[in-house]
Scaffold this motif. Structure first.
Motif, PDB file in Angstrom:
ATOM      1  N   UNK A  49       0.803  -1.225   0.000  1.00 26.56           N
ATOM      2  CA  UNK A  49       0.000   0.000   0.000  1.00 26.56           C
ATOM      3  C   UNK A  49       0.838   1.279   0.000  1.00 26.56           C
ATOM      4  N   UNK A  50       2.008   1.252   0.629  1.00 28.48           N
ATOM      5  CA  UNK A  50       2.880   2.432   0.605  1.00 28.48           C
ATOM      6  C   UNK A  50       3.403   2.690  -0.800  1.00 28.48           C
ATOM      7  N   UNK A  51       3.726   1.616  -1.521  1.00 24.65           N
ATOM      8  CA  UNK A  51       4.198   1.760  -2.895  1.00 24.65           C
ATOM      9  C   UNK A  51       3.084   2.264  -3.808  1.00 24.65           C
ATOM     10  N   UNK A  52       1.867   1.813  -3.566  1.00 25.50           N
ATOM     11  CA  UNK A  52       0.714   2.275  -4.358  1.00 25.50           C
ATOM     12  C   UNK A  52       0.546   3.780  -4.160  1.00 25.50           C
ATOM     13  N   UNK A  53       0.567   4.230  -2.906  1.00 23.52           N
ATOM     14  CA  UNK A  53       0.432   5.670  -2.628  1.00 23.52           C
ATOM     15  C   UNK A  53       1.575   6.458  -3.260  1.00 23.52           C
ATOM     16  N   UNK A  54       2.780   5.913  -3.199  1.00 22.36           N
ATOM     17  CA  UNK A  54       3.935   6.593  -3.793  1.00 22.36           C
ATOM     18  C   UNK A  54       3.767   6.726  -5.307  1.00 22.36           C
ATOM     19  N   UNK A  55       3.250   5.681  -5.957  1.00 19.10           N
ATOM     20  CA  UNK A  55       3.022   5.739  -7.405  1.00 19.10           C
ATOM     21  C   UNK A  55       1.936   6.758  -7.733  1.00 19.10           C
ATOM     22  N   UNK A  56       0.874   6.790  -6.937  1.00 22.60           N
ATOM     23  CA  UNK A  56      -0.192   7.766  -7.168  1.00 22.60           C
ATOM     24  C   UNK A  56       0.321   9.192  -6.967  1.00 22.60           C
ATOM     25  N   UNK A  57       1.126   9.402  -5.931  1.00 24.46           N
ATOM     26  CA  UNK A  57       1.699  10.727  -5.682  1.00 24.46           C
ATOM     27  C   UNK A  57       2.647  11.136  -6.806  1.00 24.46           C
ATOM     28  N   UNK A  58       3.480  10.207  -7.249  1.00 24.09           N
ATOM     29  CA  UNK A  58       4.429  10.502  -8.324  1.00 24.09           C
ATOM     30  C   UNK A  58       3.689  10.843  -9.617  1.00 24.09           C
ATOM     31  N   UNK A  59       2.621  10.130  -9.918  1.00 20.63           N
ATOM     32  CA  UNK A  59       1.839  10.409 -11.129  1.00 20.63           C
ATOM     33  C   UNK A  59       1.213  11.797 -11.054  1.00 20.63           C
ATOM     34  N   UNK A  60       0.769  12.187  -9.878  1.00 19.02           N
ATOM     35  CA  UNK A  60       0.137  13.497  -9.703  1.00 19.02           C
ATOM     36  C   UNK A  60       1.137  14.646  -9.875  1.00 19.02           C
ATOM     37  N   UNK A  61       2.422  14.371  -9.709  1.00 21.93           N
ATOM     38  CA  UNK A  61       3.448  15.412  -9.790  1.00 21.93           C
ATOM     39  C   UNK A  61       4.142  15.491 -11.143  1.00 21.93           C
ATOM     40  N   UNK A  62       3.674  14.686 -12.107  1.00 24.37           N
ATOM     41  CA  UNK A  62       4.321  14.701 -13.422  1.00 24.37           C
ATOM     42  C   UNK A  62       4.124  16.040 -14.119  1.00 24.37           C
ATOM     43  N   UNK A  63       5.151  16.464 -14.825  1.00 24.45           N
ATOM     44  CA  UNK A  63       5.075  17.678 -15.633  1.00 24.45           C
ATOM     45  C   UNK A  63       4.683  17.297 -17.056  1.00 24.45           C
ATOM     46  N   UNK A  64       4.248  18.276 -17.810  1.00 22.40           N
ATOM     47  CA  UNK A  64       3.892  18.049 -19.215  1.00 22.40           C
ATOM     48  C   UNK A  64       5.066  17.390 -19.932  1.00 22.40           C
ATOM     49  N   UNK A  65       4.778  16.372 -20.721  1.00 21.76           N
ATOM     50  CA  UNK A  65       5.807  15.669 -21.472  1.00 21.76           C
ATOM     51  C   UNK A  65       6.461  14.530 -20.717  1.00 21.76           C
ATOM     52  N   UNK A  66       6.112  14.359 -19.452  1.00 19.02           N
ATOM     53  CA  UNK A  66       6.679  13.276 -18.660  1.00 19.02           C
ATOM     54  C   UNK A  66       5.684  12.133 -18.527  1.00 19.02           C
ATOM     55  N   UNK A  67       6.216  10.950 -18.308  1.00 21.77           N
ATOM     56  CA  UNK A  67       5.407   9.773 -18.018  1.00 21.77           C
ATOM     57  C   UNK A  67       6.048   9.038 -16.857  1.00 21.77           C
ATOM     58  N   UNK A  68       5.226   8.287 -16.161  1.00 20.86           N
ATOM     59  CA  UNK A  68       5.716   7.479 -15.050  1.00 20.86           C
ATOM     60  C   UNK A  68       5.709   6.024 -15.474  1.00 20.86           C
ATOM     61  N   UNK A  69       6.873   5.396 -15.461  1.00 22.89           N
ATOM     62  CA  UNK A  69       6.977   3.979 -15.772  1.00 22.89           C
ATOM     63  C   UNK A  69       6.884   3.223 -14.450  1.00 22.89           C
ATOM     64  N   UNK A  70       5.918   2.330 -14.349  1.00 24.69           N
ATOM     65  CA  UNK A  70       5.701   1.564 -13.124  1.00 24.69           C
ATOM     66  C   UNK A  70       6.021   0.100 -13.397  1.00 24.69           C
ATOM     67  N   UNK A  71       6.816  -0.491 -12.525  1.00 24.26           N
ATOM     68  CA  UNK A  71       7.117  -1.921 -12.618  1.00 24.26           C
ATOM     69  C   UNK A  71       6.990  -2.515 -11.225  1.00 24.26           C
ATOM     70  N   UNK A  72       7.115  -3.835 -11.145  1.00 27.68           N
ATOM     71  CA  UNK A  72       6.944  -4.481  -9.854  1.00 27.68           C
ATOM     72  C   UNK A  72       7.900  -5.653  -9.682  1.00 27.68           C
ATOM     73  N   UNK A  73       8.082  -6.012  -8.419  1.00 33.46           N
ATOM     74  CA  UNK A  73       8.832  -7.214  -8.079  1.00 33.46           C
ATOM     75  C   UNK A  73       8.066  -7.913  -6.968  1.00 33.46           C
ATOM     76  N   UNK A  74       8.187  -9.226  -6.927  1.00 28.71           N
ATOM     77  CA  UNK A  74       7.426 -10.016  -5.962  1.00 28.71           C
ATOM     78  C   UNK A  74       8.393 -10.599  -4.931  1.00 28.71           C
ATOM     79  N   UNK A  75       8.139 -10.244  -3.674  1.00 35.47           N
ATOM     80  CA  UNK A  75       8.937 -10.769  -2.564  1.00 35.47           C
ATOM     81  C   UNK A  75       8.088 -11.805  -1.836  1.00 35.47           C
ATOM     82  N   UNK A  76       8.623 -12.996  -1.636  1.00 37.90           N
ATOM     83  CA  UNK A  76       7.863 -14.044  -0.945  1.00 37.90           C
ATOM     84  C   UNK A  76       8.383 -14.245   0.452  1.00 37.90           C
TER      85      UNK A  76
END
Length: 76
Positions: A49-76
């Motif tokens: 959930x902290x990573x989800x919030x961080x991704x949402x916050x980062x997307x909200x701060x993007x400037x024109x012409x920028x994109x946010x690339x999101x990837x994931x890793x699975x920890x067991x």
């Protein structure tokens, strides 16, 4: 066994750096966690959930012409 799925976000502004089969959020859009989970066939409840919030916050701060690339890793 429950896995924790961690998200990693990178801001990119050069369209030539875009990689096929990656998840991108364009400036002015929101990171849709449900769409991300469906796209990669992940259990939404396993996403950190902290990573989800961080991704949402980062997307909200993007400037024109920028994109946010999101990837994931699975920890067991």
């Amino acid at each position: 066994m429950m896995s924790t799925i961690n998200l990693t976000c990178t801001v990119v502004s050069d369209p030539d750096s875009f990689v096929a089969f990656q998840y991108y959020v364009k400036a002015g859009e929101v990171f849709d966690v449900h769409d991300y989970a469906v796209t990669y066939r992940l259990n939404r409840a396993d996403l950190d959930p902290d990573d989800v919030r961080a991704a949402q916050d980062a997307a909200a701060k993007l400037n024109a012409g920028e994109s946010l690339m999101v990837s994931h890793s699975i920890a067991t």
